[in-house]
Write an enzyme that holds these catalytic residues in place. Structure first.
Site, PDB file in Angstrom:
ATOM      1  N   ARG A 171       0.859  -1.173   0.000  1.00 16.41           N
ATOM      2  CA  ARG A 171       0.000   0.000   0.000  1.00 16.41           C
ATOM      3  C   ARG A 171       0.903   1.232   0.000  1.00 16.41           C
ATOM      4  O   ARG A 171       1.973   1.234   0.616  1.00 16.41           O
ATOM      5  CB  ARG A 171      -0.879   0.020   1.262  1.00 16.41           C
ATOM      6  CG  ARG A 171      -2.059  -0.968   1.224  1.00 16.41           C
ATOM      7  CD  ARG A 171      -3.137  -0.510   0.279  1.00 16.41           C
ATOM      8  NE  ARG A 171      -4.350  -1.333   0.331  1.00 16.41           N
ATOM      9  CZ  ARG A 171      -4.540  -2.420  -0.419  1.00 16.41           C
ATOM     10  NH1 ARG A 171      -3.599  -2.835  -1.256  1.00 16.41           N
ATOM     11  NH2 ARG A 171      -5.684  -3.100  -0.316  1.00 16.41           N
ATOM     12  N   HIS A 181      -2.076   0.418  -9.562  1.00 15.95           N
ATOM     13  CA  HIS A 181      -2.644  -0.519  -8.588  1.00 15.95           C
ATOM     14  C   HIS A 181      -3.243  -1.716  -9.331  1.00 15.95           C
ATOM     15  O   HIS A 181      -4.415  -2.052  -9.188  1.00 15.95           O
ATOM     16  CB  HIS A 181      -3.692   0.165  -7.710  1.00 15.95           C
ATOM     17  CG  HIS A 181      -3.965  -0.587  -6.440  1.00 15.95           C
ATOM     18  ND1 HIS A 181      -4.312   0.025  -5.251  1.00 15.95           N
ATOM     19  CD2 HIS A 181      -3.976  -1.905  -6.174  1.00 15.95           C
ATOM     20  CE1 HIS A 181      -4.508  -0.883  -4.315  1.00 15.95           C
ATOM     21  NE2 HIS A 181      -4.311  -2.073  -4.850  1.00 15.95           N
ATOM     22  N   GLU A 210      -4.388   7.668  -4.650  1.00 22.31           N
ATOM     23  CA  GLU A 210      -4.651   6.943  -5.886  1.00 22.31           C
ATOM     24  C   GLU A 210      -5.958   7.444  -6.497  1.00 22.31           C
ATOM     25  O   GLU A 210      -6.936   7.586  -5.792  1.00 22.31           O
ATOM     26  CB  GLU A 210      -4.722   5.434  -5.621  1.00 22.31           C
ATOM     27  CG  GLU A 210      -3.403   4.862  -5.155  1.00 22.31           C
ATOM     28  CD  GLU A 210      -3.447   3.347  -4.948  1.00 22.31           C
ATOM     29  OE1 GLU A 210      -4.496   2.718  -5.196  1.00 22.31           O
ATOM     30  OE2 GLU A 210      -2.426   2.796  -4.514  1.00 22.31           O
TER      31      GLU A 210
END
Ligand code: 8YV
Length: 326
Positions: free
Chosen positions: A238, A286, A267
């Site tokens: 993360r 991601h 993000e």
């Protein structure tokens, strides 16, 4: 009694049909937009269960859902959920841990290879018509095979990364986790290291820890200073496990050679981020688990978990067993 399920992530046709055969379903397919969030808030008072991912479901939002019995996350990470709050209310939280392990570890090695061998930078040079002569030292990358792979976090994904490094690339594997893992050491000839020793020794540092209060900001200026100028840093965990400003400084100051990043503090990552201006950074959106096969398997797993919970059965992937009073 017909249960009302609120989806905040689209499902494939077959999974949607399976769910609609057993529940009344409301789909909010853009929960991060202001309109989508408003529709989600309007739907929550009627919701017996939620299914989705990548949206922070905090107490303020879930207080709007008095009937809620279960939250089924299409993810292995559960940092978007207030687990104590859910457990206190007796709301079951489930995730999708196993089905994405191999795909996410593949993404880790995609970033290791792309970053070490400068694949994106050199492929863009060819695409842009700039390959004018045999490439020379100014274009050379770094070897991966035989280099020391340092894995921070030795859960399912960390083990799968270790497997690839050991068996696939002949890499000595060192790792840091809460405690030593003898089985992992036996399988991959891996060696436990303190975090500091791992950072000093590894040629590739690969983050695979979950985001928790303990791991937030785990890798900052002090940790980058312990790495070597030829070290390559990989994050498939993360973004918030890393102090992103410290990462930018470490790259700009030559404290580390390069970074392969699939996750970011914010993000989508800010298009103006210095990380996107550096040739020695490979940034991906991601995409850790993002293959057709794996995302369908995750969604299938999430639907299984949700339907089990609504049927009064203990779901397979229960994150908060203390909430289970079956
Ligand atoms: C995302 C992930 O959840 O599983 C996780 O924790 O980070 C990813 O698989 C996925 O993008 C949401 O479906």
């Amino acid at each position: 009694m017909t249960h009302h399920v609120v989806l905040y992530k689209k499902l494939s046709g077959p999974l949607m049909q399976r769910l609609q055969a057993q529940a009344e379903v409301t789909l909010i397919d853009d929960p991060k937009s202001s309109n989508g969030l408003a529709r989600l808030r309007d739907a929550l008072p009627h919701a017996d269960a939620l299914l989705g991912a990548s949206v922070k479901l905090d107490a303020e939002l879930l207080d709007l859902a008095p009937k809620l019995k279960a939250v089924s996350s299409v993810s292995v990470g559960v940092d978007n959920y207030d687990i104590e709050y859910l457990t206190r209310r007796g709301i079951l939280l489930t995730n999708t841990p196993d089905v994405l392990t191999e795909t996410t570890a593949d993404t880790g090695f995609a970033l290791i290879m792309a970053t070490a061998r400068r694949v994106v930078e050199l492929a863009n040079m060819v695409r842009d018509g700039q390959w004018k002569q045999n490439i020379g030292p100014q274009h050379f990358g770094s070897d991966v095979h035989g280099k020391t792979l340092g894995i921070i976090g030795m859960g399912r994904i960390g083990e799968a990364v270790a497997q690839r490094g050991h068996f696939g690339f002949g890499m000595p594997v060192i790792y840091h986790s809460h405690s030593p893992k003898p089985a992992v050491e036996a399988r991959f000839d891996a060696r436990y290291r303190s975090l500091e020793d791992l950072l000093r020794e590894a040629d590739f540092v690969c983050l695979t820890v979950p985001l928790t209060a303990e791991t937030e900001g785990l890798i900052g200026a002090e940790q980058f200073a312990q790495m070597r100028p030829e070290t390559i840093f990989i994050n498939i965990a993360r973004g918030k496990v890393v102090d992103e400003q410290a990462l930018i400084a470490a790259l700009q100051n030559g404290q580390i050679r390069a970074a392969g990043l699939d996750v970011f503090e914010q993000e989508p990552v800010n298009p103006d981020s210095p990380l996107l201006q550096m040739d020695n950074v490979v940034a991906t959106p991601h995409m850790g688990s993002a293959t057709h096969e794996t995302r369908e398997a995750m969604a299938r797993c999430a639907v299984d978990n949700l339907l089990a919970a609504l049927a009064g059965e203990r779901p397979k992937d229960l994150v908060n067993p203390a909430a289970w009073n079956g």
